[in-house]
Design a protein around this motif. Structure first.
Motif, PDB file in Angstrom:
ATOM      1  N   LEU A 124     -26.727  51.767  -4.089  1.00  0.00           N
ATOM      2  CA  LEU A 124     -25.994  52.155  -2.876  1.00  0.00           C
ATOM      3  C   LEU A 124     -24.959  53.224  -3.178  1.00  0.00           C
ATOM      4  O   LEU A 124     -24.808  54.194  -2.431  1.00  0.00           O
ATOM      5  N   THR A 142     -25.062  57.046  -1.552  1.00  0.00           N
ATOM      6  CA  THR A 142     -24.001  57.515  -0.656  1.00  0.00           C
ATOM      7  C   THR A 142     -23.159  58.608  -1.309  1.00  0.00           C
ATOM      8  O   THR A 142     -22.685  59.499  -0.610  1.00  0.00           O
ATOM      9  N   LEU A 143     -22.972  58.528  -2.618  1.00  0.00           N
ATOM     10  CA  LEU A 143     -22.047  59.482  -3.240  1.00  0.00           C
ATOM     11  C   LEU A 143     -22.755  60.730  -3.756  1.00  0.00           C
ATOM     12  O   LEU A 143     -22.222  61.839  -3.633  1.00  0.00           O
ATOM     13  N   PHE A 187     -23.202  63.858  -1.520  1.00  0.00           N
ATOM     14  CA  PHE A 187     -21.967  64.585  -1.234  1.00  0.00           C
ATOM     15  C   PHE A 187     -21.442  65.294  -2.479  1.00  0.00           C
ATOM     16  O   PHE A 187     -20.866  66.378  -2.381  1.00  0.00           O
ATOM     17  N   ALA A 224     -10.054  61.494  33.630  1.00  0.00           N
ATOM     18  CA  ALA A 224     -11.017  60.916  34.569  1.00  0.00           C
ATOM     19  C   ALA A 224     -11.076  59.404  34.455  1.00  0.00           C
ATOM     20  O   ALA A 224     -11.293  58.712  35.439  1.00  0.00           O
ATOM     21  N   ALA A 225     -10.889  58.894  33.245  1.00  0.00           N
ATOM     22  CA  ALA A 225     -11.155  57.472  33.029  1.00  0.00           C
ATOM     23  C   ALA A 225      -9.947  56.586  33.280  1.00  0.00           C
ATOM     24  O   ALA A 225     -10.094  55.483  33.805  1.00  0.00           O
ATOM     25  N   PRO A 261      -7.223  56.705  35.427  1.00  0.00           N
ATOM     26  CA  PRO A 261      -6.968  56.254  36.807  1.00  0.00           C
ATOM     27  C   PRO A 261      -8.045  55.319  37.317  1.00  0.00           C
ATOM     28  O   PRO A 261      -7.746  54.312  37.965  1.00  0.00           O
ATOM     29  N   GLY A 262      -9.292  55.615  36.999  1.00  0.00           N
ATOM     30  CA  GLY A 262     -10.380  54.767  37.456  1.00  0.00           C
ATOM     31  C   GLY A 262     -10.283  53.372  36.873  1.00  0.00           C
ATOM     32  O   GLY A 262     -10.428  52.373  37.579  1.00  0.00           O
ATOM     33  N   TYR A 281      -7.614  51.910  35.848  1.00  0.00           N
ATOM     34  CA  TYR A 281      -6.463  51.240  36.446  1.00  0.00           C
ATOM     35  C   TYR A 281      -6.816  50.660  37.809  1.00  0.00           C
ATOM     36  O   TYR A 281      -6.482  49.516  38.132  1.00  0.00           O
ATOM     37  N   ALA A 282      -7.532  51.463  38.580  1.00  0.00           N
ATOM     38  CA  ALA A 282      -7.871  51.006  39.927  1.00  0.00           C
ATOM     39  C   ALA A 282      -8.842  49.837  39.889  1.00  0.00           C
ATOM     40  O   ALA A 282      -8.720  48.890  40.659  1.00  0.00           O
ATOM     41  N   VAL A 283      -9.810  49.898  39.002  1.00  0.00           N
ATOM     42  CA  VAL A 283     -10.845  48.871  38.981  1.00  0.00           C
ATOM     43  C   VAL A 283     -10.317  47.575  38.379  1.00  0.00           C
ATOM     44  O   VAL A 283     -10.809  46.490  38.683  1.00  0.00           O
ATOM     45  N   SER A 284      -9.278  47.684  37.540  1.00  0.00           N
ATOM     46  CA  SER A 284      -8.788  46.474  36.880  1.00  0.00           C
ATOM     47  C   SER A 284      -7.828  45.698  37.768  1.00  0.00           C
ATOM     48  O   SER A 284      -7.254  44.718  37.329  1.00  0.00           O
ATOM     49  N   GLY A 285      -7.639  46.112  39.008  1.00  0.00           N
ATOM     50  CA  GLY A 285      -6.637  45.523  39.873  1.00  0.00           C
ATOM     51  C   GLY A 285      -6.808  44.029  40.127  1.00  0.00           C
ATOM     52  O   GLY A 285      -7.822  43.461  39.993  1.00  0.00           O
TER      53      GLY A 285
END
Lengths: 339, 114
Positions: B28, B32-33, B36, B104-105, B107-108, B110-114
């Motif tokens: 492993l 992984t190393l 890089f 966008a997210a 305010p929405g 906040y409103a939906v969690s009322g």
């Protein structure tokens, strides 16, 4: 639900209009509830607008385009409705390479999902008990997942190159490979085992290996988190009862991990089925790795056939839904247990 | 006969898994190393050094170069590739995405969690 201001989803029956002339507008002062209601709607509208513009409309347009004869040149002047036909779909189903590409996608998805979940499980189990440098190694496990896909795809391309790749150089030195192997451009690599000839789809296997490598950290994270929540008393009791390590894994640990493994399989399956960038960056869809997503892109950019591309995308989405339907029918309770 | 009692199943499994575990951990760490490390190596040596000896895992002192970095970071006006410009673009895109998503997210939510 009652402490915060009334949200948008609160419905109330409209109160009867106050007495007044039929022509006059409603001058009744708004109640606190209706004000809150209006505020809630105002708050939701940006989210709704974004979802509408970014998610709903493009999907609806894709569906519309799939049923129309749309080429990229005349898409601007085209009406949204009209000239409905199923031509695109019959073209897609009849076109050369459609079924083989669907098969490739299935093999690619199933192989990558199984491989990455299995590798993640092995990694999580082996890094479970504390040892020196475990934290560092756990962090290193995340590297393939967080590195930009362009960078890691480039490294794989260089490392696997038949001209100057490190893999072929070491392969010829250690294993005595006669000819350099073009991992990413060999459709069928002939292998002779005990006189029998096999053709293995080398490029496809390489792409699957890349996908397993890139996404095993995802499974690793999920499984590790679940492992840390496993109560140790169960295992201790099993040890006292004389269970061997493998029995402890099979009968104590695995049943507890099964829900998260089922969830991981669903997530990885969906993501890999729609995967485009990894395959496209590594092989460009050539050499037997033309998964459906790359094919959609080719329809769009090489043939400028928007309608066929949209139809193909819809077929892709539909087949994913059917497969997931089967999956949830048989393993749904396992997934829901975790989610 | 050796006189030793036969190992029990648990002891066998313990030993085998004990060895196997370290092999897996080494594997492993390698997968992984190494990629890089290889990436770093490629960035620090000129292309002809790679073509001459594709299998080398080390960087000889005479091949060491940072000219690749200089070339990438120099602005296009100075004949470089102007990577800083791309970084700035990426930063602007990600910053704008974060701000717009939050705008966008939040305010929405906040409103939906009322």
């Amino acid at each position: 639900m009652t402490t915060a201001p009334a949200g948008a989803q609160k419905r109330r029956t409209p109160s009867p209009r106050p007495t007044g002339g039929p022509g006059r507008p409603d001058r009744r002062p708004a109640t606190a509830r209706s004000r809150a209601n209006r505020a809630g709607l105002a708050f939701v509208s940006p989210t709704f607008l974004v979802v509408l513009v970014v998610v709903v409309l493009p999907i609806a347009w894709t569906v519309l385009l799939a049923f129309q004869d749309a080429k990229l040149v005349d898409i601007q002047g085209m009406g949204l409705f009209g000239n409905w036909s199923l031509d695109n779909f019959s073209d897609v189903f009849a076109s050369a390479g459609f079924w083989s590409s669907l098969k490739t996608t299935l093999i690619y998805t199933a192989g990558s999902t199984a491989g990455s979940v299995l590798l993640g499980l092995v990694a999580a189990l082996s890094l479970r008990k504390p040892f020196r440098g475990r934290g560092l190694l756990r962090a290193a496990m995340l590297l393939p997942y967080v590195a930009p896909v362009v960078a890691v795809a480039f490294v794989w391309e260089v490392a696997l190159s038949p001209q100057y790749g490190i893999v072929n150089d070491w392969g010829s030195r250690l294993f005595g490979w006669d000819d350099p192997i073009a991992f990413l451009s060999t459709r069928a690599y002939e292998v002779n085992v005990l006189g029998a000839h096999f053709d293995i789809p080398l490029a496809l296997l390489t792409v699957i290996a890349f996908e397993c490598w890139r996404y095993f950290p995802f499974a690793f994270l999920f499984i590790l988190a679940r492992l840390q929540a496993v109560p140790s008393v169960l295992e201790e009791a099993a040890t006292v009862d004389g269970a061997t390590p493998l029995q402890r894994f099979r009968h104590i640990l695995l049943p507890q991990l099964m829900p998260v493994i089922a969830l991981l399989c669903v997530l990885r399956f969906i993501m890999t089925f729609n995967k485009f960038d990894d395959v496209y960056l590594l092989t460009g869809g050539g050499a037997g790795t033309d998964v459906a997503a790359v094919r959609v892109y080719d329809f769009l950019t090489a043939r400028y056939d928007v309608g066929a591309a949209a139809a193909q995308a819809l077929v892709l989405a539909a087949s994913l839904m059917i497969l997931l339907g089967f999956y949830f029918k048989f393993f749904g309770n396992k997934v829901q247990e975790e989610a | 006969m050796t006189g030793k009692t036969a190992l029990s199943r648990a002891q066998v499994e313990d030993r085998v898994l004990g060895v196997l575990k370290w092999l897996v951990i080494a594997f492993l760490a390698a997968i992984t190393l190494l990629p890089f490390y290889y990436m770093l190596l490629l960035s620090l040596k000129p292309i002809d050094a790679l073509l001459l000896d594709p299998g080398s895992l080390w960087l000889s002192a005479k091949d060491f170069t940072v000219s690749t970095y200089q070339d990438v970071l120099r602005s296009t006006d100075a004949g470089g590739q102007g990577f800083m410009r791309f970084l700035l673009n990426s930063a602007l895109v990600s910053l704008g995405t974060v701000l717009l998503t939050l705008a966008a997210a939040v305010p929405g939510a906040y409103a939906v969690s009322g």
